[in-house]
Design a protein around this motif. Sequence first.
Motif, short mmCIF file in Angstrom:
data_model
loop_
_atom_site.label_atom_id
_atom_site.label_comp_id
_atom_site.label_asym_id
_atom_site.label_seq_id
_atom_site.Cartn_x
_atom_site.Cartn_y
_atom_site.Cartn_z
N GLN A 86 1.75 -49.85 27.71
CA GLN A 86 0.67 -48.87 27.60
C GLN A 86 0.81 -47.79 28.69
O GLN A 86 0.66 -46.60 28.40
N THR A 144 1.76 -43.90 27.91
CA THR A 144 0.79 -42.90 28.36
C THR A 144 1.48 -41.83 29.18
O THR A 144 1.32 -40.63 28.92
N ALA A 185 -7.61 -36.91 32.11
CA ALA A 185 -8.24 -37.27 30.84
C ALA A 185 -7.79 -38.65 30.37
O ALA A 185 -8.60 -39.45 29.91
N GLU A 186 -6.49 -38.93 30.49
CA GLU A 186 -5.95 -40.21 30.01
C GLU A 186 -6.29 -41.37 30.94
O GLU A 186 -6.71 -42.43 30.49
N GLN A 201 -10.68 -40.79 32.47
CA GLN A 201 -11.75 -40.75 31.48
C GLN A 201 -11.53 -41.70 30.30
O GLN A 201 -12.42 -42.45 29.94
N LYS A 202 -10.34 -41.67 29.71
CA LYS A 202 -10.09 -42.47 28.50
C LYS A 202 -9.84 -43.94 28.83
O LYS A 202 -10.49 -44.82 28.29
N ARG A 203 -8.87 -44.21 29.70
CA ARG A 203 -8.47 -45.60 29.96
C ARG A 203 -9.22 -46.24 31.13
O ARG A 203 -9.22 -47.46 31.26
N LYS A 204 -9.83 -45.41 31.98
CA LYS A 204 -10.62 -45.88 33.13
C LYS A 204 -9.81 -46.82 34.05
O LYS A 204 -10.31 -47.80 34.55
#
Length: 177
Positions: A6, A10, A31-32, A35-38
């Motif tokens: 992953q 990414t 963002a990745e 925000q998205k994957r934290k």
Amino acid sequence: MNIYLQAFTTFFKIGAFTLGGGYAMIPIIEAEVVQKRKWIDEKLFTDLIAVAQTCPGVFAANISIFIGYKLRKTKGAIVTCLGACLPSFLIILLIAMFFHQFMDIPWIAAMFRGIRPAVVALIAVPTFNMASRTGINWKNAWIPIISALLIWLCGVNPIWIIIVAGIGGYLWGRIEK
């Protein structure tokens, strides 16, 4: 999905689809990863950017290494760095192999000229975002502006700017106490 796979995919995706180098990657990485994957929080991300800027080497590699290390120590750092750097390496290898054949084609030369302004915007946006997050505002924005002008117009060595800024920051901190 395996965290290593992953993380690799990414950062490979980020490395493959970002023009303009490491600074243009900042909003996409944020963002990745934030925000998205934290995987990390916004404060740590800002700190990692600052550290990555001060380390020698390629910024994109540095930031990917720090995030990977935070995820899974040394193995994570290796995986994320490979993911971020491999696309650029492959693209540059392909361009080097066929560059002479393509740069004589007018529409390809025009395409490269057209990409330049977009790259400037991709670098400017994260710069302004980082400035607002780190407390740079209209009251103290003159410091980086004057620094840039001294380096650009007057040819002042950036090392002197860093030394003067460090002394100024130290003195300002003493005055505020």
